[in-house]
Design a protein around this motif. Structure first.
Motif, PDB file in Angstrom:
ATOM      1  N   GLN A  95       0.900  -0.704   0.002  1.00  0.00           N
ATOM      2  CA  GLN A  95       0.365  -0.188  -0.296  1.00  0.00           C
ATOM      3  C   GLN A  95       0.804   1.322  -0.156  1.00  0.00           C
ATOM      4  O   GLN A  95       1.435   1.182   0.831  1.00  0.00           O
ATOM      5  CB  GLN A  95      -0.777   0.409   1.611  1.00  0.00           C
ATOM      6  CG  GLN A  95      -1.738   1.387   1.719  1.00  0.00           C
ATOM      7  CD  GLN A  95      -3.171   0.934   0.142  1.00  0.00           C
ATOM      8  OE1 GLN A  95      -3.688   0.084   0.424  1.00  0.00           O
ATOM      9  NE2 GLN A  95      -3.239   2.522  -0.702  1.00  0.00           N
ATOM     10  N   ILE A 150      -7.525   3.604  -3.012  1.00  0.00           N
ATOM     11  CA  ILE A 150      -8.244   2.048  -3.019  1.00  0.00           C
ATOM     12  C   ILE A 150      -7.193   1.297  -1.844  1.00  0.00           C
ATOM     13  O   ILE A 150      -6.453   1.602  -1.826  1.00  0.00           O
ATOM     14  CB  ILE A 150      -8.017   0.753  -3.865  1.00  0.00           C
ATOM     15  CG1 ILE A 150      -8.615   0.624  -4.805  1.00  0.00           C
ATOM     16  CG2 ILE A 150      -8.270  -0.672  -2.952  1.00  0.00           C
ATOM     17  CD1 ILE A 150      -8.349  -0.036  -5.889  1.00  0.00           C
ATOM     18  N   GLN A 151      -8.013   1.123  -0.218  1.00  0.00           N
ATOM     19  CA  GLN A 151      -7.171   0.786   0.312  1.00  0.00           C
ATOM     20  C   GLN A 151      -7.479  -0.710   1.148  1.00  0.00           C
ATOM     21  O   GLN A 151      -8.280  -1.689   1.391  1.00  0.00           O
ATOM     22  CB  GLN A 151      -8.193   1.663   2.436  1.00  0.00           C
ATOM     23  CG  GLN A 151      -7.596   3.434   2.493  1.00  0.00           C
ATOM     24  CD  GLN A 151      -8.032   3.519   3.562  1.00  0.00           C
ATOM     25  OE1 GLN A 151      -9.432   3.724   3.658  1.00  0.00           O
ATOM     26  NE2 GLN A 151      -7.063   3.905   4.723  1.00  0.00           N
ATOM     27  N   PHE A 187      -9.047  -1.438  -9.667  1.00  0.00           N
ATOM     28  CA  PHE A 187     -10.064  -0.942 -10.907  1.00  0.00           C
ATOM     29  C   PHE A 187     -10.198  -1.013 -12.128  1.00  0.00           C
ATOM     30  O   PHE A 187      -8.300  -1.537 -12.263  1.00  0.00           O
ATOM     31  CB  PHE A 187      -9.582   1.093 -10.460  1.00  0.00           C
ATOM     32  CG  PHE A 187      -9.709   1.487  -9.732  1.00  0.00           C
ATOM     33  CD1 PHE A 187     -11.104   1.307  -8.401  1.00  0.00           C
ATOM     34  CD2 PHE A 187      -9.162   2.258  -8.885  1.00  0.00           C
ATOM     35  CE1 PHE A 187     -11.070   2.359  -7.890  1.00  0.00           C
ATOM     36  CE2 PHE A 187      -8.709   2.850  -8.007  1.00  0.00           C
ATOM     37  CZ  PHE A 187     -10.283   3.717  -7.158  1.00  0.00           C
ATOM     38  N   ARG A 240      -4.008   1.409 -10.431  1.00  0.00           N
ATOM     39  CA  ARG A 240      -4.401   2.175  -8.938  1.00  0.00           C
ATOM     40  C   ARG A 240      -4.721   3.386  -8.595  1.00  0.00           C
ATOM     41  O   ARG A 240      -4.671   3.485  -7.732  1.00  0.00           O
ATOM     42  CB  ARG A 240      -3.124   1.308  -7.453  1.00  0.00           C
ATOM     43  CG  ARG A 240      -2.935  -0.513  -7.556  1.00  0.00           C
ATOM     44  CD  ARG A 240      -4.135  -0.101  -6.127  1.00  0.00           C
ATOM     45  NE  ARG A 240      -3.495  -0.542  -5.603  1.00  0.00           N
ATOM     46  CZ  ARG A 240      -4.604  -0.839  -4.233  1.00  0.00           C
ATOM     47  NH1 ARG A 240      -5.011  -1.572  -4.253  1.00  0.00           N
ATOM     48  NH2 ARG A 240      -4.340  -0.454  -2.725  1.00  0.00           N
ATOM     49  N   SER A 284     -17.914   3.171   0.942  1.00  0.00           N
ATOM     50  CA  SER A 284     -16.259   2.733   0.331  1.00  0.00           C
ATOM     51  C   SER A 284     -16.961   1.690  -0.107  1.00  0.00           C
ATOM     52  O   SER A 284     -16.279   0.521  -0.189  1.00  0.00           O
ATOM     53  CB  SER A 284     -16.175   2.963   1.763  1.00  0.00           C
ATOM     54  OG  SER A 284     -17.505   2.663   2.648  1.00  0.00           O
ATOM     55  N   GLY A 343     -18.355   1.531  -3.101  1.00  0.00           N
ATOM     56  CA  GLY A 343     -17.803   1.616  -4.367  1.00  0.00           C
ATOM     57  C   GLY A 343     -19.024   2.094  -5.087  1.00  0.00           C
ATOM     58  O   GLY A 343     -19.439   2.106  -6.080  1.00  0.00           O
ATOM     59  N   MET A 376     -14.281  -3.506  -8.846  1.00  0.00           N
ATOM     60  CA  MET A 376     -12.980  -3.929  -8.468  1.00  0.00           C
ATOM     61  C   MET A 376     -11.970  -5.679  -9.180  1.00  0.00           C
ATOM     62  O   MET A 376     -13.423  -6.431  -9.255  1.00  0.00           O
ATOM     63  CB  MET A 376     -12.941  -3.836  -7.245  1.00  0.00           C
ATOM     64  CG  MET A 376     -13.713  -2.615  -6.316  1.00  0.00           C
ATOM     65  SD  MET A 376     -12.765  -1.897  -6.677  1.00  0.00           S
ATOM     66  CE  MET A 376     -11.258  -1.743  -5.385  1.00  0.00           C
ATOM     67  N   ALA A 423     -16.033  -3.520  -4.042  1.00  0.00           N
ATOM     68  CA  ALA A 423     -15.267  -2.740  -2.108  1.00  0.00           C
ATOM     69  C   ALA A 423     -15.886  -3.265  -0.966  1.00  0.00           C
ATOM     70  O   ALA A 423     -17.462  -2.969  -1.157  1.00  0.00           O
ATOM     71  CB  ALA A 423     -15.417  -1.747  -2.556  1.00  0.00           C
ATOM     72  N   GLY A 462     -10.708  -4.282  -0.514  1.00  0.00           N
ATOM     73  CA  GLY A 462     -10.686  -3.399   0.034  1.00  0.00           C
ATOM     74  C   GLY A 462     -11.165  -2.085  -0.243  1.00  0.00           C
ATOM     75  O   GLY A 462     -12.668  -2.801  -0.788  1.00  0.00           O
ATOM     76  N   LYS A 463     -11.765  -1.486   0.680  1.00  0.00           N
ATOM     77  CA  LYS A 463     -12.443  -0.440   0.742  1.00  0.00           C
ATOM     78  C   LYS A 463     -12.098   1.060  -0.254  1.00  0.00           C
ATOM     79  O   LYS A 463     -10.901   1.430  -0.061  1.00  0.00           O
ATOM     80  CB  LYS A 463     -13.291  -0.183   1.774  1.00  0.00           C
ATOM     81  CG  LYS A 463     -11.766   1.104   3.040  1.00  0.00           C
ATOM     82  CD  LYS A 463     -12.817   1.700   4.077  1.00  0.00           C
ATOM     83  CE  LYS A 463     -11.331   2.477   5.011  1.00  0.00           C
ATOM     84  NZ  LYS A 463     -12.277   2.763   6.906  1.00  0.00           N
ATOM     85  N   ILE A 464     -13.052   1.895  -0.924  1.00  0.00           N
ATOM     86  CA  ILE A 464     -12.505   2.808  -1.140  1.00  0.00           C
ATOM     87  C   ILE A 464     -12.558   4.170  -0.979  1.00  0.00           C
ATOM     88  O   ILE A 464     -13.738   4.240  -0.109  1.00  0.00           O
ATOM     89  CB  ILE A 464     -13.379   2.209  -2.690  1.00  0.00           C
ATOM     90  CG1 ILE A 464     -13.206   1.791  -4.192  1.00  0.00           C
ATOM     91  CG2 ILE A 464     -13.632   4.233  -4.012  1.00  0.00           C
ATOM     92  CD1 ILE A 464     -14.499   1.855  -4.751  1.00  0.00           C
TER      93      ILE A 464
END
Length: 436
Positions: free
Chosen positions: A70, A84-85, A90, A105, A329, A331, A350, A381, A387-389
């Motif tokens: 990350q 993106i965490q 994408f 990313r 989060s 998406g 995703m 997401a 991961g979350k957006i």
């Protein structure tokens, strides 16, 4: 042999320098993933050689592997900047309708002239189509579509029903409804207004005046005006020659609408007359003049408290202009329009891979699937490992400038050492050639 060994060392040191220089050059590239040069020794032997005395044949570049850890998040003021965490990518496509997908990313997205969300290179961000509640219809990369943000929402919808919940104050001073005058606040008890729409989307103000009747116990009258013009109630009561026909509301001793009284609107809602020239004459812009509005009391009481409207809504709308785009989060993309409507435009697609290091680089901080990476695994997401957006944020390059500068020094020293080995070999051979 020693010349070739030193030469392979030079090649390896040069590769190390190249990789490190590329990492340093992209230290400010959004979504960039640093690379690492990995080397292996070369050991040549045969079944007839003595393994105990065999010398290696130098070094070779085993692979240049990308490091997908990350990067730091940098926050912005643009809601289309996405980070993106987690481990996902994408999904983009070069053209509308293309099934050939690329993965990135780098979330610095923007709108093109047609309202599509694209990368700086013009690739279209892909989303899953969603239901009315924002849940994806299907999670499949073959069913994704480009995300488009319409500037306007829908076509005009004429108001047909108005719903309200309110309390009328039991302790209010009663007045004679025959004296009602909307311009004189002493002739009515309370009032409230709501904006309604005709069939062309033009807005009108519907005002309801409530009068506590001094001629009957626990009885109220409701008069309707639209744009300050009187609107009759179909089947309503006439109390004066200057006021429109009104609805009669009779309450029982518990403050509830008395359903045994035939004139009460419950359970039958109140209906206004036609709003065009043949009726109230309020609509004169060419819209549908047969429009009527049904007034439905979701809850109406008469308690010893102040006049209070707890809810007041209507089902019409005008053409809305885009005012805001929100991306959650998970998406899900929601567009808010000036007419108060919120439309779910899609859920950002995703993808993840069994071996991200096997992805093929195609430039512009993008990758394609390969045999080594495995097929793309689609998802949404905020689920699993995708991961979350984070909206209004960008993922910075994961290159660490301090570490890269140290690597640069190491690569330089390796290059110098192999150059020295090559020089020593040359000197030794020259010495042999000079023996007489």
């Amino acid at each position: 042999m020693s010349f070739n060994i030193a030469l392979s060392g030079l090649y390896a040191a040069q590769k190390h320098l190249d990789v490190t220089a590329n990492n340093i050059a992209n230290v400010n590239t959004i979504g960039f993933k640093s690379s690492r040069a990995e080397f292996a020794d070369v050991y040549s032997s045969s079944i007839f050689s003595n393994a105990k005395t065999t010398v290696g044949s130098g070094v070779t570049t085993a692979t240049v592997s990308q490091q997908f850890h990350q990067g730091a998040l940098n926050f912005t003021d643009n809601s289309l900047d996405l980070a993106i965490q987690g481990n996902g990518f994408f999904v983009t496509a070069a053209n509308i309708g293309d099934l050939d997908r690329t993965y990135t990313r780098a979330g610095a997205f923007q709108l093109d002239s047609s309202g599509y969300v694209t990368t700086a290179q013009g690739d279209y961000l892909q989303v899953y189509e969603v239901n009315d509640d924002g849940t994806p219809k299907t999670v499949s990369l073959d069913s994704t579509v480009p995300l488009q943000v319409p500037d306007t929402a829908g076509s005009p919808e004429a108001t047909s029903t108005e719903t309200m919940s309110l309390n009328l104050p039991a302790g209010a001073t009663a007045v004679d409804p025959a004296n009602f005058d909307p311009t004189d606040s002493d002739t009515y008890t309370s009032s409230t207004s709501v904006v309604v729409y005709d069939s062309l989307g033009e807005s009108h103000t519907m005002t309801h005046y409530f009068v506590k009747d001094s001629t009957a116990t626990n009885t109220w009258r409701m008069f309707n005006y639209m744009d300050d013009l009187p609107v009759d109630i179909t089947g309503g009561s006439t109390v004066s020659t200057t006021a429109p026909t009104c609805a009669t509301l009779v309450f029982d001793s518990t403050g509830q609408l008395d359903t045994t009284v035939a004139t009460n609107p419950d359970p039958d809602p109140i209906v206004t007359e036609e709003l065009g020239s043949s009726g109230a004459g309020v609509i004169t812009n060419g819209a549908d003049g047969t429009q009527t509005i049904t007034i439905d009391f979701d809850s109406i009481t008469q308690y010893s408290s102040s006049f209070e409207v707890s809810s007041l809504s209507q089902d019409g709308s005008t053409v809305g202009r885009l005012t805001k785009v929100d991306i959650g989060s998970d998406g899900v993309v929601a567009a808010t329009y000036s007419n108060g409507t919120t439309t779910y435009l899609g859920a950002i697609a995703m993808a993840n891979f069994a071996n991200p290091q096997g992805l093929t680089q195609v430039g512009d901080t993008s990758w394609k699937a390969s045999l080594l990476s495995g097929d793309a695994v689609p998802g949404q997401a905020n689920t699993g490992t995708f991961g979350k957006i984070q909206s209004s944020a960008l993922e910075a390059s994961n290159s660490n400038l301090t570490s890269e500068l140290v690597e640069l020094i190491t690569a330089q020293r390796n290059y110098q050492a192999n150059s020295r080995a090559l020089e020593v070999n040359s000197t030794l051979q020259q010495t042999i050639l000079q023996i007489r």
